[in-house]
Design a protein around this motif. Structure first.
Motif, short mmCIF file in Angstrom:
data_model
loop_
_atom_site.label_atom_id
_atom_site.label_comp_id
_atom_site.label_asym_id
_atom_site.label_seq_id
_atom_site.Cartn_x
_atom_site.Cartn_y
_atom_site.Cartn_z
N VAL A 143 0.92 -1.15 0.39
CA VAL A 143 0.13 -0.23 0.07
C VAL A 143 0.95 1.34 -0.34
N LEU A 144 1.67 1.55 0.48
CA LEU A 144 2.30 2.24 0.90
C LEU A 144 3.55 2.72 -0.35
N LEU A 145 4.21 1.08 -0.44
CA LEU A 145 5.12 1.21 -1.93
C LEU A 145 4.40 2.30 -3.33
N ARG A 146 2.30 1.17 -3.67
CA ARG A 146 2.08 2.09 -4.66
C ARG A 146 1.63 3.59 -4.58
N ASN A 147 1.28 4.04 -3.20
CA ASN A 147 0.35 5.26 -2.99
C ASN A 147 2.04 6.25 -3.59
N VAL A 148 3.51 5.80 -2.60
CA VAL A 148 4.43 7.11 -2.93
C VAL A 148 5.21 6.75 -3.99
N VAL A 149 4.85 5.49 -5.25
CA VAL A 149 5.67 5.51 -6.33
C VAL A 149 4.52 6.20 -7.56
N SER A 150 3.71 5.91 -6.99
CA SER A 150 2.34 6.86 -7.99
C SER A 150 2.63 7.83 -7.99
N ILE A 151 3.15 9.41 -6.83
CA ILE A 151 3.04 10.23 -6.68
C ILE A 151 4.56 10.80 -8.04
N TYR A 152 5.26 9.97 -7.95
CA TYR A 152 6.62 9.98 -9.04
C TYR A 152 7.07 9.65 -10.29
N THR A 153 5.80 8.94 -10.44
CA THR A 153 5.84 7.97 -11.95
C THR A 153 4.46 7.12 -11.83
N HIS A 154 4.11 7.44 -13.37
CA HIS A 154 3.55 6.62 -14.03
C HIS A 154 3.35 5.45 -14.41
N ARG A 155 4.39 4.94 -13.60
CA ARG A 155 5.10 3.49 -14.12
C ARG A 155 4.84 2.01 -13.12
N TRP A 156 3.49 2.45 -12.70
CA TRP A 156 3.00 1.89 -10.43
C TRP A 156 3.77 0.19 -11.50
N LEU A 157 2.74 -0.12 -12.54
CA LEU A 157 2.43 -1.20 -12.77
C LEU A 157 3.73 -2.27 -13.37
N LEU A 158 4.71 -1.41 -13.48
CA LEU A 158 5.48 -1.92 -13.74
C LEU A 158 7.01 -2.41 -12.70
N ILE A 159 6.54 -1.57 -11.60
CA ILE A 159 7.30 -1.69 -10.36
C ILE A 159 6.89 -3.10 -9.42
N LEU A 160 5.12 -2.30 -9.63
CA LEU A 160 4.29 -4.01 -8.56
C LEU A 160 4.59 -5.37 -8.97
N GLY A 161 5.22 -5.52 -11.53
CA GLY A 161 5.33 -6.38 -11.36
C GLY A 161 6.60 -6.73 -11.44
N ALA A 162 7.48 -6.38 -11.35
CA ALA A 162 8.80 -6.57 -11.01
C ALA A 162 8.97 -7.08 -9.64
N VAL A 163 8.00 -6.38 -8.32
CA VAL A 163 7.79 -6.54 -6.60
C VAL A 163 7.66 -8.29 -6.94
N TYR A 164 6.36 -8.31 -7.57
CA TYR A 164 5.55 -9.98 -8.00
C TYR A 164 7.11 -10.61 -7.84
N ILE A 165 7.46 -10.56 -9.00
CA ILE A 165 8.53 -11.92 -9.56
C ILE A 165 9.75 -11.87 -8.58
N GLY A 166 10.03 -10.71 -8.06
CA GLY A 166 11.64 -10.48 -7.44
C GLY A 166 11.03 -10.95 -5.58
N THR A 167 10.14 -10.90 -5.57
CA THR A 167 8.96 -11.71 -4.13
C THR A 167 9.38 -13.50 -4.46
N ILE A 168 9.15 -13.46 -5.63
CA ILE A 168 9.50 -14.94 -5.54
C ILE A 168 11.01 -15.31 -6.16
N VAL A 169 11.54 -14.87 -6.66
CA VAL A 169 13.82 -15.34 -6.94
C VAL A 169 13.95 -15.07 -5.85
N TYR A 170 14.30 -13.67 -4.63
CA TYR A 170 14.72 -13.56 -3.74
C TYR A 170 14.21 -13.67 -2.21
N ALA A 171 12.90 -13.79 -2.22
CA ALA A 171 12.20 -14.13 -1.27
C ALA A 171 10.85 -15.06 -0.62
#
Lengths: 286, 324
Positions: free
Chosen positions: B270-298
């Motif tokens: 929730v914090l990431l979505r709202n804070v990132v959205s202030i700086y960029t419109h590319r939130w979905l790109l970052i969320l996608g990376a979070v999805y993949i990163g979670t499985i790969v790294y954690a």
């Protein structure tokens, strides 16, 4: 309910089913062989449409656009599978989240590259227009889609049942370990099937671009339909995908025409019930 | 060192609790709104954790309960002027009822099949939200949901409403904590580890799963009620497949089977979505990376990573020094 209405709805349902089969046939093979829950499948469909659009804007004909989309998306699928998915066998949660991540990334890239406006793929002259039979209109393009689906399903069936390659694929679905034991390159077969699935999805996307258009959000709109087709038919079963597509296509059309307020419900609720009775789907094996 | 490992999570939880209690009067209204929102999603993620973390059932339809709770509030408050307690009771009851029906269908399957059945079931709720226009207003959604009425104190302000949600969160946490630490909860973990063994021992496996499924649904509806009140707006997006997957992400990112993990995951997203959205419109790109990163790294989530790190630290001094 008049006869014309009935025939018209059946025709619409069947042509939608043809589209669904193109999309879900590959997904079903991927499911059956690798047990990969692939949330990116809708993205292949959408990206396929976009690639075809780009190629056609450069002046290429429709057929070239289909081939181009198929090749590009198959390569994307191979890359995704090679880099991430092949390591996640048996981990459903990992698969769902990883492929969902890719789906979101592709959705956003689609928005960056092709913008937020809907586009329509321009059809060649020979495929536009309608055949008129009495009171009924049959758009040529929809007949064409049904034709493509029949051709694809026949080809797949012939390859799977009548060739050595098909036998190797079936062996891999049934028992990957034994298949490896008798010298089948399970790795290469799996990659090939994944590429094939992505390719078919992209072709479905191009074909759909001709009548529903290519637009942001189409990926997640069609994805649940593809899943429902696969699970109702039974994972890994082409026959199942065919029957599932017909059921979903017809239920969707009749539901929307007869009970607009409950239309999605009349689609998904019977599917859930079938699964409750046969968790492995109509033609699936546990 | 052993005590440090045992105490570290408790200390972290205590610090978090103090922050949640004491910080809000001093933060900006934007931050306050985010914290309220995060608490609602945290409740939802915890309710899913009961299924995913404790019985090992990954559901792709959990957004359905969010929607059932939220739509109950939306419909009752805007059309019937219902007060808080009525909306709350109906929201929980509707979600529990939904889960009671869905559970009958879904619990016949496990693994991939469970994922797929819950997907289809979740889509039925989405379909009704989308198409049953006379009840749900379809695509337009239901706007103008007022702040809760009928409570002994006024919660129309952002700060009192935050504390109301915090109380709800505490209730949800205590209830779920009690459930997972009860003999019933231990049985669920046993079922996760080996269903056949639990059956052999004489446990009614299906009934345990079913009860947990209904509790998770009811808790999801509970969160949904507060989502409706928080947002002031209810729409089919609440029941979407993407929403269901996002709840799964929160649980996985934080660490399933821990209750704390999903809370952490919800706050991060929730914090990431709202804070990132202030700086960029590319939130979905970052969320996608979070999805993949979670499985790969954690793959075991943030809590799992922290646990491993603590264990490694504890073990380090015991390792013999390399001989020259």
């Amino acid at each position: 309910m008049s006869g014309e209405f009935f025939i018209g709805q059946i025709f619409n349902g069947v042509s939608y089913a043809a589209l669904l089969f193109l999309l879900a046939g590959g997904l079903s093979l991927i499911f059956g062989m690798m047990r990969i829950v692939n949330m990116t499948h809708g993205s292949y469909y959408l990206l396929g449409g976009y690639v075809a659009l780009t190629v056609m804007w450069r002046g290429a004909p429709f057929v070239v656009a289909i081939v181009a989309a198929a090749i590009v998306i198959a390569l994307i699928g191979i890359a995704e599978w090679n880099a991430f998915l092949k390591r996640l066998s048996g981990q459903e949660l990992g698969q769902v989240l990883t492929t969902m991540g890719f789906a979101l990334i592709f959705q956003d890239l689609g928005l960056v590259i092709w913008g937020g406006d809907p586009h329509t793929i321009r059809l060649p002259e020979t495929l536009s227009g309608s055949w008129v039979v009495g009171e009924l209109y049959f758009p040529v393009y929809r007949v064409f889609i049904v034709g493509v689906a029949i051709a694809v399903s026949l080809t797949l069936w012939l390859v799977l049942e009548k060739t050595r390659l098909g036998a190797m694929m079936r062996a891999t679905v049934d028992d990957p370990e034994m298949a490896r034991g008798v010298g089948i390159n399970v790795f290469r077969i799996s990659m090939g099937v994944f590429a094939l699935g992505a390719m078919l999805a992209s072709i479905a996307g191009v074909v759909a671009g001709g009548f529903v258009g290519v637009y942001p959000g189409a990926d997640f709109e069609i994805l649940p339909y593809a899943f429902v087709v696969v699970i109702v038919g039974g994972m890994g079963s082409l026959k199942g995908a065919l029957v599932g597509s017909l059921m979903v296509g017809l239920l969707d059309n009749f539901g929307k025409a007869l009970f607009p307020e409950l239309s999605y419900f009349t689609l998904f609720a019977p599917m859930a019930l079938i699964l409750a009775v046969r968790p492995t789907g109509l033609f699936g094996r546990a | 060192m052993e005590t440090f490992i045992r105490r570290a999570p408790r200390a972290a939880a205590l610090v978090a609790a103090v922050l949640l209690l004491a910080l809000p009067p001093f933060v900006s209204s934007f931050m306050l709104s985010l914290m309220t929102q995060a608490l609602v999603w945290a409740m939802l993620a915890m309710s899913l954790d009961l299924l995913l973390g404790y019985i090992g059932l990954a559901s792709l339809g959990h957004a359905a309960y969010l929607a059932l709770g939220a739509y109950s509030v939306g419909i009752l408050t805007t059309r019937h002027g219902a007060d808080f307690w009525t909306s709350l009771a109906v929201g929980i009851a509707v979600a529990a009822l939904g889960a009671a029906v869905f559970g009958l269908v879904a619990l016949r399957a496990t693994g991939v099949y469970f994922l797929m059945i819950t997907l289809a079931l979740g889509m039925t709720v989405w379909g009704l939200a989308n198409r049953w226009v006379s009840l749900t207003s379809g695509d337009n959604g239901i706007a103008g949901v007022p702040r809760p009425r009928g409570l002994p104190w006024d919660v129309s302000g952002a700060l009192p409403f935050y504390y109301l949600v915090l109380v709800a969160f505490a209730v949800a946490f205590v209830v779920l904590w009690t459930v997972v630490h009860s003999p019933f909860g231990k049985t669920l973990v046993g079922i996760r580890e080996s269903e056949s063994r639990m059956r052999t021992l004489g446990y009614h496996v299906w009934l345990h799963k079913y009860i947990a499924f209904v509790i998770a649904g009811a808790a999801g509806g509970f969160a949904g009620v507060f989502w409706g009140y928080y947002n002031g707006f209810v729409s089919p997006a609440d029941a979407e497949l993407a929403t269901s997957v996002e709840i799964l992400l929160m649980v996985a990112l934080g660490g399933r089977g821990t209750l704390f993990g999903p809370v952490l995951g919800a706050f991060v997203i929730v914090l990431l979505r709202n804070v990132v959205s202030i700086y960029t419109h590319r939130w979905l790109l970052i969320l996608g990376a979070v999805y993949i990163g979670t499985i790969v790294y954690a793959p075991e989530g943030i809590i799992g990573m922290a646990r491993d790190w603590l264990k490694a630290r504890a073990r380090a001094p015991l390792r013999p020094a390399p001989s020259p």
